[in-house]
Design a protein around this motif. Sequence first.
Motif, mmCIF file in Angstrom:
data_model
loop_
_atom_site.group_PDB
_atom_site.id
_atom_site.type_symbol
_atom_site.label_atom_id
_atom_site.label_comp_id
_atom_site.label_asym_id
_atom_site.label_seq_id
_atom_site.Cartn_x
_atom_site.Cartn_y
_atom_site.Cartn_z
ATOM 1 N N GLU A 1 -7.878 9.663 1.421
ATOM 2 C CA GLU A 1 -7.146 10.847 1.854
ATOM 3 C C GLU A 1 -7.673 11.301 3.210
ATOM 4 O OE1 GLU A 1 -7.990 13.375 -1.418
ATOM 5 O OE2 GLU A 1 -6.378 12.586 -2.664
ATOM 6 N N THR A 2 -6.754 11.684 4.086
ATOM 7 C CA THR A 2 -7.106 12.096 5.449
ATOM 8 C C THR A 2 -6.365 13.383 5.784
ATOM 9 O OG1 THR A 2 -7.352 9.772 6.096
ATOM 10 C CG2 THR A 2 -7.155 11.389 7.875
ATOM 11 N N THR A 3 -7.040 14.306 6.448
ATOM 12 C CA THR A 3 -6.408 15.560 6.854
ATOM 13 C C THR A 3 -5.612 15.346 8.142
ATOM 14 O OG1 THR A 3 -8.195 16.863 5.870
ATOM 15 C CG2 THR A 3 -6.816 17.961 7.514
ATOM 16 N N LEU A 4 -4.375 15.775 8.125
ATOM 17 C CA LEU A 4 -3.514 15.657 9.303
ATOM 18 C C LEU A 4 -3.794 16.787 10.284
ATOM 19 C CD1 LEU A 4 -0.144 14.876 7.458
ATOM 20 C CD2 LEU A 4 -1.632 13.242 8.627
ATOM 21 N N GLU A 5 -3.680 16.483 11.568
ATOM 22 C CA GLU A 5 -3.884 17.512 12.586
ATOM 23 C C GLU A 5 -2.750 18.525 12.579
ATOM 24 O OE1 GLU A 5 -4.583 15.837 16.403
ATOM 25 O OE2 GLU A 5 -6.376 14.723 15.785
ATOM 26 N N THR A 6 -1.538 18.038 12.255
ATOM 27 C CA THR A 6 -0.373 18.924 12.222
ATOM 28 C C THR A 6 0.264 18.848 10.842
ATOM 29 O OG1 THR A 6 0.038 18.497 14.576
ATOM 30 C CG2 THR A 6 1.822 19.490 13.307
ATOM 31 N N PRO A 7 0.302 19.958 10.085
ATOM 32 C CA PRO A 7 0.924 19.944 8.755
ATOM 33 C C PRO A 7 2.401 19.571 8.842
ATOM 34 C CG PRO A 7 -0.418 21.909 9.051
ATOM 35 C CD PRO A 7 -0.315 21.265 10.400
ATOM 36 N N LEU A 8 2.884 18.907 7.781
ATOM 37 C CA LEU A 8 4.271 18.464 7.733
ATOM 38 C C LEU A 8 5.171 19.523 7.098
ATOM 39 C CD1 LEU A 8 3.745 14.818 6.425
ATOM 40 C CD2 LEU A 8 4.191 15.496 8.772
ATOM 41 N N SER A 9 6.376 19.637 7.629
ATOM 42 C CA SER A 9 7.351 20.532 7.017
ATOM 43 C C SER A 9 7.993 19.877 5.801
ATOM 44 C CB SER A 9 8.426 20.922 8.040
ATOM 45 O OG SER A 9 9.057 19.754 8.565
ATOM 46 N N SER A 10 8.084 18.531 5.828
ATOM 47 C CA SER A 10 8.583 17.764 4.680
ATOM 48 C C SER A 10 7.776 16.473 4.583
ATOM 49 C CB SER A 10 10.077 17.454 4.836
ATOM 50 O OG SER A 10 10.304 16.671 5.988
ATOM 51 N N ILE B 1 0.851 -1.178 0.000
ATOM 52 C CA ILE B 1 0.000 0.000 0.000
ATOM 53 C C ILE B 1 0.888 1.229 0.000
ATOM 54 C CG2 ILE B 1 -1.763 1.294 1.261
ATOM 55 C CD1 ILE B 1 -2.805 -1.356 2.341
ATOM 56 N N LEU B 2 0.638 2.149 -0.925
ATOM 57 C CA LEU B 2 1.397 3.390 -0.978
ATOM 58 C C LEU B 2 0.885 4.327 0.114
ATOM 59 C CD1 LEU B 2 3.412 5.284 -2.484
ATOM 60 C CD2 LEU B 2 1.439 6.083 -3.811
ATOM 61 N N VAL B 3 1.765 4.719 0.997
ATOM 62 C CA VAL B 3 1.434 5.671 2.058
ATOM 63 C C VAL B 3 2.278 6.914 1.814
ATOM 64 C CG1 VAL B 3 1.375 6.114 4.541
ATOM 65 C CG2 VAL B 3 0.929 3.804 3.679
ATOM 66 N N SER B 4 1.627 8.039 1.595
ATOM 67 C CA SER B 4 2.361 9.274 1.329
ATOM 68 C C SER B 4 1.706 10.420 2.082
ATOM 69 C CB SER B 4 2.410 9.577 -0.172
ATOM 70 O OG SER B 4 1.106 9.791 -0.678
ATOM 71 N N ALA B 5 2.511 11.427 2.365
ATOM 72 C CA ALA B 5 1.998 12.591 3.080
ATOM 73 C C ALA B 5 2.744 13.826 2.626
ATOM 74 C CB ALA B 5 2.142 12.396 4.582
ATOM 75 N N SER B 6 2.013 14.920 2.544
ATOM 76 C CA SER B 6 2.602 16.213 2.226
ATOM 77 C C SER B 6 1.648 17.282 2.724
ATOM 78 C CB SER B 6 2.843 16.364 0.715
ATOM 79 O OG SER B 6 1.628 16.239 0.000
ATOM 80 N N GLY B 7 2.204 18.380 3.223
ATOM 81 C CA GLY B 7 1.358 19.442 3.757
ATOM 82 C C GLY B 7 0.503 18.925 4.896
ATOM 83 N N ASP B 8 -0.813 19.057 4.763
ATOM 84 C CA ASP B 8 -1.722 18.595 5.819
ATOM 85 C C ASP B 8 -2.532 17.378 5.375
ATOM 86 O OD1 ASP B 8 -3.380 19.743 3.961
ATOM 87 O OD2 ASP B 8 -4.540 20.927 5.398
ATOM 88 N N GLU B 9 -1.984 16.592 4.417
ATOM 89 C CA GLU B 9 -2.755 15.477 3.873
ATOM 90 C C GLU B 9 -1.970 14.173 3.888
ATOM 91 O OE1 GLU B 9 -5.763 15.770 0.403
ATOM 92 O OE2 GLU B 9 -3.889 15.102 -0.511
ATOM 93 N N LEU B 10 -2.650 13.108 4.340
ATOM 94 C CA LEU B 10 -2.116 11.746 4.310
ATOM 95 C C LEU B 10 -2.924 10.959 3.287
ATOM 96 C CD1 LEU B 10 -0.374 9.403 5.591
ATOM 97 C CD2 LEU B 10 -2.347 8.990 7.070
ATOM 98 N N ARG B 11 -2.241 10.215 2.405
ATOM 99 C CA ARG B 11 -2.909 9.414 1.380
ATOM 100 C C ARG B 11 -2.485 7.958 1.476
ATOM 101 N NH1 ARG B 11 -1.350 13.996 -0.401
ATOM 102 N NH2 ARG B 11 0.715 13.173 -0.873
ATOM 103 N N MET B 12 -3.447 7.071 1.285
ATOM 104 C CA MET B 12 -3.160 5.645 1.179
ATOM 105 C C MET B 12 -3.775 5.141 -0.120
ATOM 106 S SD MET B 12 -3.529 4.082 5.028
ATOM 107 C CE MET B 12 -2.501 4.688 6.360
ATOM 108 N N VAL B 13 -2.985 4.384 -0.889
ATOM 109 C CA VAL B 13 -3.424 3.915 -2.207
ATOM 110 C C VAL B 13 -3.099 2.429 -2.340
ATOM 111 C CG1 VAL B 13 -3.276 4.290 -4.700
ATOM 112 C CG2 VAL B 13 -2.844 6.192 -3.132
ATOM 113 N N ALA B 14 -4.043 1.663 -2.877
ATOM 114 C CA ALA B 14 -3.814 0.234 -3.121
ATOM 115 C C ALA B 14 -4.447 -0.151 -4.450
ATOM 116 C CB ALA B 14 -4.398 -0.614 -1.996
ATOM 117 N N THR B 15 -3.835 -1.114 -5.137
ATOM 118 C CA THR B 15 -4.397 -1.604 -6.393
ATOM 119 C C THR B 15 -3.999 -3.059 -6.599
ATOM 120 O OG1 THR B 15 -4.540 -1.252 -8.791
ATOM 121 C CG2 THR B 15 -2.414 -0.820 -7.757
#
Length: 214
Positions: A24-33, A1-15
């Motif tokens: 897609e899920t909104t993060l409580e704390t935005p990421l700096s990287s 499963i691809l797990v990626s995050a940037s800014g204030d968003e976490l994404r999980m993708v499967a195929t």
Amino acid sequence: ILVSASGDELRMVATDSYRLSVKETTLETPLSSGFEVNVPARALQELARLVGAGAGEEQELVVSVRANQVLFTLGKVVLSSRLIDGQFPNYRQLLPESFEHELRLSGGEFTDVVRRISLLAQKNAPLRLAFAEGELTVSAQTPDVGEARESLPLAFTGEPLEIGFNAEFLRAGLEAIEDSDVVLKLISPLRPGLIESADESRFRYLIMPIRLNV
């Protein structure tokens, strides 16, 4: 499963080549990287089991990525997993940019109908969705087993359209949305269909059709 995050968003993708799901899920704390890693499905299944068993109830989930490893922390429980090497498919290219039909249905009612009719879609028989003016008919037929059909009112206009899907795959996508309304997006009988949650949960499920015999 691809797990990626940037800014204030976490994404999980499967195929699995026949279907594609994106959450897609909104993060409580935005990421700096940000980060992008491939996580074994079994690790996330175990994480879901821990949350379901109460280990993560009312607790914050912390995701930490290290070299070749990801850590999920739920209170005093820490789950670690090695990462999978390799490049995940470019899933964005698989999502159509436009659709001919966008249809909104009651998720619970549609899922219940699909569950009932799926009982007759055995031996790889497709689940048929027939769209006509103001109506959707869900049907399945398996030789030597039987046939079932059920109709739902639907705000459909235009030329009739019939498309077939793997019953198990369609049911899984609908059940992932739970009780929200669903938006079903279609292009043609031979192009993938897209199921989306109509609320703010930001879940998308792309599913390949099955060619129907007339």
